[in-house]
Design a protein around this motif. Structure first.
Motif, PDB file in Angstrom:
ATOM      1  N   ALA A  44       0.830  -1.203   0.000  1.00 15.39           N
ATOM      2  CA  ALA A  44       0.000   0.000   0.000  1.00 15.39           C
ATOM      3  C   ALA A  44       0.866   1.256   0.000  1.00 15.39           C
ATOM      4  O   ALA A  44       0.593   2.225  -0.730  1.00 15.39           O
ATOM      5  N   VAL A  45       1.931   1.243   0.792  1.00 19.60           N
ATOM      6  CA  VAL A  45       2.829   2.402   0.841  1.00 19.60           C
ATOM      7  C   VAL A  45       3.553   2.568  -0.500  1.00 19.60           C
ATOM      8  O   VAL A  45       3.698   3.688  -1.012  1.00 19.60           O
ATOM      9  N   PHE A  46       3.997   1.447  -1.083  1.00 23.05           N
ATOM     10  CA  PHE A  46       4.667   1.500  -2.379  1.00 23.05           C
ATOM     11  C   PHE A  46       3.728   2.048  -3.459  1.00 23.05           C
ATOM     12  O   PHE A  46       4.110   2.909  -4.264  1.00 23.05           O
ATOM     13  N   GLY A  47       2.484   1.560  -3.477  1.00 24.81           N
ATOM     14  CA  GLY A  47       1.510   2.059  -4.448  1.00 24.81           C
ATOM     15  C   GLY A  47       1.201   3.530  -4.249  1.00 24.81           C
ATOM     16  O   GLY A  47       1.046   4.282  -5.225  1.00 24.81           O
ATOM     17  N   ALA A  48       1.117   3.950  -2.987  1.00 21.62           N
ATOM     18  CA  ALA A  48       0.897   5.371  -2.714  1.00 21.62           C
ATOM     19  C   ALA A  48       2.056   6.206  -3.219  1.00 21.62           C
ATOM     20  O   ALA A  48       1.868   7.327  -3.708  1.00 21.62           O
ATOM     21  N   GLY A  49       3.281   5.660  -3.124  1.00 22.85           N
ATOM     22  CA  GLY A  49       4.447   6.375  -3.638  1.00 22.85           C
ATOM     23  C   GLY A  49       4.376   6.568  -5.140  1.00 22.85           C
ATOM     24  O   GLY A  49       4.711   7.643  -5.662  1.00 22.85           O
ATOM     25  N   ILE A  50       3.936   5.532  -5.869  1.00 23.01           N
ATOM     26  CA  ILE A  50       3.787   5.660  -7.325  1.00 23.01           C
ATOM     27  C   ILE A  50       2.764   6.741  -7.655  1.00 23.01           C
ATOM     28  O   ILE A  50       2.990   7.612  -8.505  1.00 23.01           O
ATOM     29  N   ALA A  51       1.611   6.674  -6.988  1.00 23.17           N
ATOM     30  CA  ALA A  51       0.558   7.657  -7.248  1.00 23.17           C
ATOM     31  C   ALA A  51       1.015   9.066  -6.901  1.00 23.17           C
ATOM     32  O   ALA A  51       0.751  10.028  -7.640  1.00 23.17           O
ATOM     33  N   ALA A  52       1.725   9.204  -5.778  1.00 22.12           N
ATOM     34  CA  ALA A  52       2.191  10.530  -5.367  1.00 22.12           C
ATOM     35  C   ALA A  52       3.213  11.086  -6.345  1.00 22.12           C
ATOM     36  O   ALA A  52       3.172  12.271  -6.698  1.00 22.12           O
ATOM     37  N   GLY A  53       4.153  10.246  -6.794  1.00 27.43           N
ATOM     38  CA  GLY A  53       5.135  10.711  -7.761  1.00 27.43           C
ATOM     39  C   GLY A  53       4.493  11.167  -9.051  1.00 27.43           C
ATOM     40  O   GLY A  53       4.896  12.173  -9.652  1.00 27.43           O
ATOM     41  N   THR A  54       3.476  10.437  -9.495  1.00 30.23           N
ATOM     42  CA  THR A  54       2.773  10.797 -10.735  1.00 30.23           C
ATOM     43  C   THR A  54       2.032  12.116 -10.591  1.00 30.23           C
ATOM     44  O   THR A  54       2.174  13.025 -11.415  1.00 30.23           O
ATOM     45  N   ILE A  55       1.235  12.234  -9.527  1.00 28.59           N
ATOM     46  CA  ILE A  55       0.396  13.417  -9.383  1.00 28.59           C
ATOM     47  C   ILE A  55       1.204  14.644  -8.987  1.00 28.59           C
ATOM     48  O   ILE A  55       0.856  15.772  -9.338  1.00 28.59           O
ATOM     49  N   ASN A  56       2.321  14.452  -8.288  1.00 32.81           N
ATOM     50  CA  ASN A  56       3.181  15.590  -7.959  1.00 32.81           C
ATOM     51  C   ASN A  56       3.762  16.211  -9.213  1.00 32.81           C
ATOM     52  O   ASN A  56       3.904  17.433  -9.309  1.00 32.81           O
ATOM     53  N   THR A  57       4.138  15.395 -10.182  1.00 33.90           N
ATOM     54  CA  THR A  57       4.704  15.907 -11.420  1.00 33.90           C
ATOM     55  C   THR A  57       3.668  16.663 -12.228  1.00 33.90           C
ATOM     56  O   THR A  57       3.950  17.707 -12.814  1.00 33.90           O
ATOM     57  N   ILE A  58       2.441  16.147 -12.243  1.00 37.01           N
ATOM     58  CA  ILE A  58       1.393  16.790 -13.043  1.00 37.01           C
ATOM     59  C   ILE A  58       0.854  18.033 -12.359  1.00 37.01           C
ATOM     60  O   ILE A  58       0.706  19.085 -12.983  1.00 37.01           O
ATOM     61  N   VAL A  59       0.566  17.934 -11.079  1.00 35.03           N
ATOM     62  CA  VAL A  59      -0.086  19.034 -10.364  1.00 35.03           C
ATOM     63  C   VAL A  59       0.597  19.335  -9.040  1.00 35.03           C
ATOM     64  O   VAL A  59       1.022  20.444  -8.771  1.00 35.03           O
ATOM     65  N   GLY A  60       0.699  18.345  -8.197  1.00 35.06           N
ATOM     66  CA  GLY A  60       1.095  18.507  -6.808  1.00 35.06           C
ATOM     67  C   GLY A  60       0.068  17.792  -5.938  1.00 35.06           C
ATOM     68  O   GLY A  60      -0.887  17.209  -6.447  1.00 35.06           O
ATOM     69  N   SER A  61       0.236  17.842  -4.656  1.00 34.61           N
ATOM     70  CA  SER A  61      -0.694  17.235  -3.699  1.00 34.61           C
ATOM     71  C   SER A  61      -0.512  15.737  -3.544  1.00 34.61           C
ATOM     72  O   SER A  61      -1.379  15.074  -2.966  1.00 34.61           O
ATOM     73  N   GLY A  62       0.583  15.172  -4.011  1.00 30.37           N
ATOM     74  CA  GLY A  62       0.821  13.757  -3.824  1.00 30.37           C
ATOM     75  C   GLY A  62       0.906  13.370  -2.359  1.00 30.37           C
ATOM     76  O   GLY A  62       0.598  12.230  -1.986  1.00 30.37           O
TER      77      GLY A  62
END
Length: 301
Positions: free
Chosen positions: A8-26
């Motif tokens: 779950a933490v690893f998956g959250a890291g992937i999602a956060a890295g993706t959304i941080n690059t596009i917008v922020g708020s990861g």
């Protein structure tokens, strides 16, 4: 931490890295997950800050094409981001969490409103500055300087002078100076706003990208994708300086750090690929949607 919690933490890291690059708020993805697996709030915060650094760097590399021609801007704003990030990291250690968390939803809400009205405000400001500079309303008309991703150049500059200046790597001479020339660097207002946004980023970090985009979108004449590339650099600098500070004064959960770092390292370049293909309108809609979600999450937690 069990295997499912680690995933779950690893998956959250992937999602956060993706959304941080596009917008922020990861951070609004990783932070609640870290709390859910049992980390104390401050430990979760500092572990997340260090863990998302690889994703931030990956986002910068992924947006390197949009950074071309912005070296001076990045250097100037980067210094402000570093100072603000260090201030925010220090505040996390010395202040009670309630003192700053109370205003976080307000900051995010203001940022969302600014992003939503930014095109209208920018046009209104350009018209006002054009009338003030020329003494009449006729200069208010004309192409949008942000349409091609560059600041507007001079009025009626001789073509040969323009070509000569470009050949020598110099700025095109202003005859007369454009009405919005001061918006090329944003002035004191942008510097002050970025300092506060970076302090917030060093303290908590959720939605700092929205704050950066709203400030630069209002105060700089440039296309959103290029400003998004600068946002990624500023966020990476703030995360890095805050993480470095925390290394000396805070306790980390190194398992969480490594899992988020691995995930965000994958998500950062992915976000750059997805984000670059989005038109400005779509990117703005995502910014607003993520900002609203961030504000709701902060109000409910």
């Amino acid at each position: 931490m069990g295997i499912w919690e680690a995933l779950a933490v690893f998956g959250a890291g992937i999602a956060a890295g993706t959304i941080n690059t596009i917008v922020g708020s990861g951070t609004l993805i990783t932070f609640p997950v870290l709390l859910a697996v049992g980390l104390p709030p401050v430990t979760a915060n500092v572990s997340n800050t260090l863990g998302i650094v690889p994703g931030s760097i990956g986002g910068v590399i992924g947006y390197r094409r949009e950074l071309r021609g912005q070296r001076r801007r990045v250097l100037r704003l980067g210094v402000v981001a570093l100072v603000g990030g260090l201030i925010g990291a220090a505040l996390l250690i010395v202040l009670p969490s309630d003192a700053f968390d109370t205003i976080v939803p307000i900051l995010v809400g203001v940022a969302v409103v600014l992003v939503a009205v930014q095109p209208w405000l920018s046009r209104a400001v350009r018209r006002h500055l054009a009338r003030k500079a020329t003494g009449g309303p006729e200069a208010a008309a004309g192409p949008d300087p942000a349409a091609d991703g560059h600041s507007a150049t001079t009025a009626k500059a001789p073509p040969e002078d323009t070509a000569a200046a470009a050949a020598q790597g110099e700025d095109t001479p202003a005859k007369p100076a454009p009405a919005h020339a001061h918006r090329r660097d944003g002035g004191v207002l942008l510097m002050g706003g970025l300092l506060l946004a970076s302090a917030y980023g060093g303290y908590f970090g959720a939605a700092q990208g929205i704050l950066y985009l709203s400030l630069m979108g209002l105060l700089l004449d440039d296309e959103l994708q290029r400003l998004n590339a600068v946002k990624n650099v500023l966020a990476a600098l703030v995360n890095a300086v805050a993480a470095l500070f925390f290394l000396f004064v805070a306790d980390f959960d190194w398992t969480a750090v490594l899992l988020i770092a691995a995930g965000s390292a994958l998500g950062g370049p992915l976000g750059a690929t997805v984000g670059r293909r989005l038109p400005p309108v779509a990117l703005r809609v995502i910014v607003i949607a993520v900002g609203v979600a961030a504000m709701v999450r902060l109000l409910l937690t």
